[in-house]
Design a protein around this motif. Structure first.
Motif, short mmCIF file in Angstrom:
data_model
loop_
_atom_site.label_atom_id
_atom_site.label_comp_id
_atom_site.label_asym_id
_atom_site.label_seq_id
_atom_site.Cartn_x
_atom_site.Cartn_y
_atom_site.Cartn_z
N SER A 456 0.84 -1.19 0.00
CA SER A 456 0.00 0.00 0.00
C SER A 456 0.88 1.24 0.00
N TYR A 457 0.23 2.38 -0.27
CA TYR A 457 0.94 3.66 -0.24
C TYR A 457 0.84 4.25 1.17
N HIS A 458 1.97 4.59 1.74
CA HIS A 458 1.99 5.16 3.09
C HIS A 458 2.08 6.68 3.01
N PRO A 459 1.17 7.39 3.66
CA PRO A 459 1.22 8.87 3.62
C PRO A 459 2.38 9.39 4.46
N ARG A 460 2.62 10.68 4.33
CA ARG A 460 3.64 11.33 5.14
C ARG A 460 3.31 11.25 6.62
N SER A 461 4.33 11.42 7.45
CA SER A 461 4.15 11.40 8.90
C SER A 461 3.13 12.45 9.33
N ARG A 462 2.30 12.08 10.28
CA ARG A 462 1.31 13.02 10.81
C ARG A 462 1.75 13.58 12.17
N LEU A 463 3.00 13.44 12.53
CA LEU A 463 3.48 14.05 13.77
C LEU A 463 3.22 15.55 13.76
N PRO A 464 2.78 16.12 14.87
CA PRO A 464 2.47 17.55 14.89
C PRO A 464 3.61 18.46 14.45
N VAL A 465 4.86 18.02 14.64
CA VAL A 465 5.98 18.87 14.27
C VAL A 465 5.96 19.23 12.80
N TYR A 466 5.41 18.35 11.96
CA TYR A 466 5.42 18.61 10.52
C TYR A 466 4.37 19.63 10.11
N GLN A 467 3.48 20.02 11.05
CA GLN A 467 2.55 21.12 10.75
C GLN A 467 3.31 22.43 10.56
N ARG A 468 4.51 22.50 11.07
CA ARG A 468 5.33 23.72 10.95
C ARG A 468 5.98 23.82 9.57
N GLN A 469 5.94 22.77 8.80
CA GLN A 469 6.55 22.79 7.47
C GLN A 469 5.44 23.06 6.44
N ARG A 470 5.22 24.34 6.17
CA ARG A 470 4.09 24.73 5.33
C ARG A 470 4.30 24.35 3.87
N ARG A 471 5.55 24.30 3.44
CA ARG A 471 5.88 23.88 2.07
C ARG A 471 7.05 22.88 2.14
N PRO A 472 6.80 21.65 2.57
CA PRO A 472 7.89 20.69 2.74
C PRO A 472 8.47 20.26 1.39
N GLU A 473 9.65 19.65 1.44
CA GLU A 473 10.25 19.11 0.21
C GLU A 473 9.32 18.05 -0.37
N ARG A 474 9.12 18.14 -1.66
CA ARG A 474 8.22 17.20 -2.33
C ARG A 474 9.01 16.18 -3.14
N LEU A 475 8.47 14.99 -3.21
CA LEU A 475 9.05 13.93 -4.02
C LEU A 475 8.42 13.95 -5.41
#
Length: 805
Positions: A456-475
């Motif tokens: 299956s496809y696994h989504p990105r981490s949902r840890l709250p810390v990643y809410q601070r990355q408004r435009r994260p690096e994209r694959l």
């Protein structure tokens, strides 16, 4: 007056649930890696204890003290500021173990010997607090086996935390849990590493060399294998495996020199010893030339000789056929160079595979091998393909990870080509591609990244810390968030975030400032004042801005210095006005800085109400390097800040360091140093993770707005005047007599002094901002007429380096 209300870093952190704070840490092992890890904790504002073996004599902590002292001298600098070394406390295992009881996090970073680590764990375990987390910075030893040396009550708080060298600059941290590690502990450490240390975290499974080193080392060994098979010399290998295929300019052999050839041999031996069931294990055989270089004491950069060495100003390359160094010889066929020119062309891999040439065959074979190996290992070393690609990006500096490159070139088409080579016996082993490869159309999608473990496809981490990355690096294959665009032209794009804050991003090369960018700044400010809460100037990728666009600016400037022409003065006034408007706008304007902010980019940044800068920001007014002085408001702004700082005190003292910084074109090599240089204010914010710059900048806009923001009322600037100018000229005369600066440097420095001091007026004279801005323009215009400035500009455009003529 403008409000100075702001959110501190702690307040911003508390705004997002789940970001932990480790108040005190200990690093066990004061070797190069351990000392630099301690240094990076101090960069994040966290005091650390640095332990090592007790030394005989009066000072048992001498080993740790020596390691701390050496941090100040190392290049690249492990410390964001040399003074950060004072936050590291030297310790030894005889006298200081009780200090561990106050530590929230303890990181072991001693030599890669299982028995040594085990003995150390027995020694320290009784002193660790009930909630302390223990981690090993091993690069490949089994975390599960290491955990067996720990008491039962500590095993759930033990994991691997693998920093990459050098820890300050390399983004990657691999986290490795063992069966008893608490999931909450892994989440806590990941959140801390991301937000507080500024790292890119991947979770690796407990296998030999984990993810990045397993694949990175394999890629290097495949490269060596095919280079030898196809008779390509070392320098040609590096020419083919660097920037032309989206990898660092250090490519392959230069990277080996940087890592250390002895270190590389150690890692190879460890791989060969522990990978007996790997179908590719034979690839880890140590090359004869590597053994020879090490026996000769040529270990790479640290010994000033390895595969490459510098002699009489020239870079020479090792020739294994006669154990000598010679001049480099690189010749790549035109048909291969043509394919390599377009890095983003998805057809290039297929084209390379079809070209009948050893250089093309080399490039196809080395990349095919990595795809083959990564697919075979995926369900063993990682949860999903994203962990693999980000590990290689962050750990080895590739622009795309192996699965991304494969997908970009056409997933099924490349899979078919790989299988054809397997069937034809061209691959390193006959191991077939895993079945899952042919069951999917892409490894990365909007749903997430592929995991063979559960298909299956696994989504990105949902840890709250990643809410601070408004435009994260994209694959490759992931979709970026869509935002309403307020305007979009050739120079800039103004878009909306959170419904009421505008973000202005430049589209020029290196985000330089041209006439179109200046127009866009004013257009964005107009719209923001009419409709929005505030505005952020931020680039989705580095740099913030390399300054004025010399290529477009100089032709216009040269024509405008003709007698009777006011065009240059008008152009400079437009630049100054556009920058200063950011400070005088009716809404808060915040600059989000990462990477370079040089020249005009620095001037624009300084005129914003607040700056949020990533630690790894390189900031300075570098105009003297092209024979000019800052003339976009930079001199005025520094004079204004010095006037405020001096108040009723000595104006010369307030300006002294500023003059030296501007006249020598100094660049701050961290955001913390930029504060010391005066480019950033104490109220400006430094964040460790560049992906949090936008989030924090938005928070600053909201804080300023909530504090009933009003633009600053212009106050007069108290001049340093003729006395300060005379002091600066005396200092330059001494430097000139000593041969440190040229006649032309003296001329430029004198104009800098006038622009910073307000000209030959009495010290303390109150002058308007416009007075200083005029001095900037006049100095700039006079220098622009000189052939020596023309030579400096040309040299910078041709070489990217300053000329001191």
């Amino acid at each position: 007056m403008k409000s100075t209300a702001q959110l501190t870093i702690d307040e911003v952190n508390k705004a997002i649930i789940g970001i932990p704070v480790f108040k005190r840490v200990a690093i066990l092992g004061a070797g190069v890696m351990g000392a630099q890890i301690a240094a990076h904790f101090t960069n994040a504002g966290i005091p650390s204890l640095l332990f090592d073996l007790p030394k005989e004599g009066m000072d048992k902590s001498a080993i740790a003290k020596k390691a701390i002292k050496s941090l100040v001298k190392q290049k690249p600098e492990p410390l964001a500021m040399a003074t950060n070394a004072s936050r590291i406390t030297p310790c030894n295992y005889d006298d200081d173990l009780e200090k561990l009881t106050d530590c929230d996090l303890v990181i072991e970073a001693i030599a890669e010997k299982m028995e040594w680590k085990s003995d150390l764990y027995h020694k320290i375990s009784p002193y660790l607090g009930d909630n302390a987390i223990l981690a090993s910075n091993t690069s490949g030893l089994s975390i599960t086996e290491l955990a067996e040396s720990l008491p039962d009550n500590l095993r759930n708080r033990f994991l691997g935390i693998h920093f990459f060298n050098p820890p300050r600059y390399m983004p990657l941290v691999e986290l490795i849990a063992q069966p008893q590690t608490s999931p909450e502990v892994v989440d806590t450490v990941e959140s801390f590493c991301v937000a507080t240390l500024g790292k890119g975290v991947v979770r690796a499974r407990d296998t030999v060399n984990f993810i990045a080193n397993r694949l990175g080392l394999f890629s290097m060994m495949s490269t060596f294998h095919h280079a030898q098979r196809l008779s390509l010399n070392f320098e040609t290998v590096d020419a083919l495996t660097g920037k032309s295929i989206g990898r660092p300019k250090s490519a392959t052999l230069r990277t080996a020199d940087l890592v250390g050839l002895d270190t590389m041999r150690h890692v190879l031996r460890n791989a060969a010893e522990h990978l007996g069931d790997d179908p590719w294990v034979s690839i880890y055989r140590i090359p004869d030339w590597l053994d020879t270089l090490i026996e000769n004491g040529a270990l790479g950069t640290k010994t000033k000789a390895g595969v490459y060495k510098k002699q009489d100003g020239e870079i020479l390359v090792y020739e294994p056929t006669d154990n000598s160094y010679r001049k480099r010889k690189v010749k790549i066929p035109g048909k291969v160079e043509k394919v390599l020119k377009d890095y983003k062309n998805p057809e290039r891999l297929a084209k390379l595979s079809a070209i009948n040439d050893p250089h093309a065959e080399f490039l196809w074979s080395t990349q095919r091998d990595v795809f083959h190996y990564a697919a075979y290992l995926l369900d063993t070393i990682a949860d999903n393909a994203r962990e693999v690609d980000m590990a290689i990006r962050w750990g080895f500096g590739w622009k795309q990870g192996p699965f991304e490159i494969w997908q970009h070139a056409g997933w099924q088409r490349i899979a078919d080509l790989i299988q054809q080579d397997i069937d034809a016996g061209k691959t390193l082993t006959g191991e077939p591609l895993p079945a899952w490869v042919n069951n999917i159309e892409a490894v990365h999608t909007s749903k997430g990244s592929w995991s063979p473990t559960d298909n299956s496809y696994h989504p990105r981490s949902r840890l709250p810390v990643y809410q601070r990355q408004r435009r994260p690096e994209r694959l490759v294959g992931e979709q970026a968030a869509q935002h309403e665009v307020l305007f979009d032209n050739d120079s800039a794009r103004f878009w909306l975030i959170d419904g009421d804050i505008g973000v202005l991003s430049f589209k020029t090369k290196m985000h330089t400032i041209d006439d179109g960018v200046l127009d866009s700044l004013n257009q964005a400010a107009d719209l923001a004042e009419q409709q929005l809460t505030g505005m952020v100037i931020w680039q989705p990728d580095e740099p913030f801005s390399a300054g004025a666009d010399l290529k477009s600016f100089m032709p216009v400037a040269m024509k405008s210095i003709l007698p009777g022409s006011n065009a240059l003065d008008n152009l400079l006034q437009k630049f100054q006005h556009s920058c200063i408007r950011m400070r005088k706008s009716n809404i808060p304007v915040v600059a989000g800085v990462q990477g370079l902010a040089l020249g005009g980019g620095c001037e624009l940044m300084m005129q914003c109400d607040r700056v949020v800068a990533a630690l790894e920001s390189y900031i300075g007014l570098v105009e003297v390097g092209v024979g000019l002085i800052p003339a976009g408001s930079g001199c005025m702004e520094l004079a204004r800040r010095a006037s405020i700082k001096a108040a009723g005190g000595d104006r010369f003292e307030a300006l002294k360091d500023i003059f030296e910084t501007v006249a020598m074109g100094k660049v701050a090599t961290s955001a913390e140093q930029a504060k010391a240089f005066g480019f950033l204010r104490e109220s400006d914010i430094v964040v460790m993770n560049r992906h949090e710059v936008l989030h924090t900048a938005i928070a600053q806009v909201r804080a300023l707005s909530a504090a009933n923001y009003r633009p600053a009322i212009e106050s007069p600037i108290r001049a340093g005047g003729r006395a300060a100018i005379a002091n600066f000229k005396a200092a330059m005369t001494n430097m000139h007599a000593g041969g440190f600066i040229s006649d032309y440097d003296m001329k430029i420095g004198t104009l800098v002094a006038h622009a910073l001091c307000g000209g030959p007026v009495d010290a303390g004279t109150e002058l308007p901002e416009s007075w200083y801005l005029r001095y900037e323009r006049e100095g700039f215009r006079s220098l622009l007429k000189s052939p020596k400035t023309h030579a400096r500009v040309k040299h910078m455009l041709d070489t990217g380096k300053p000329l001191r003529n």
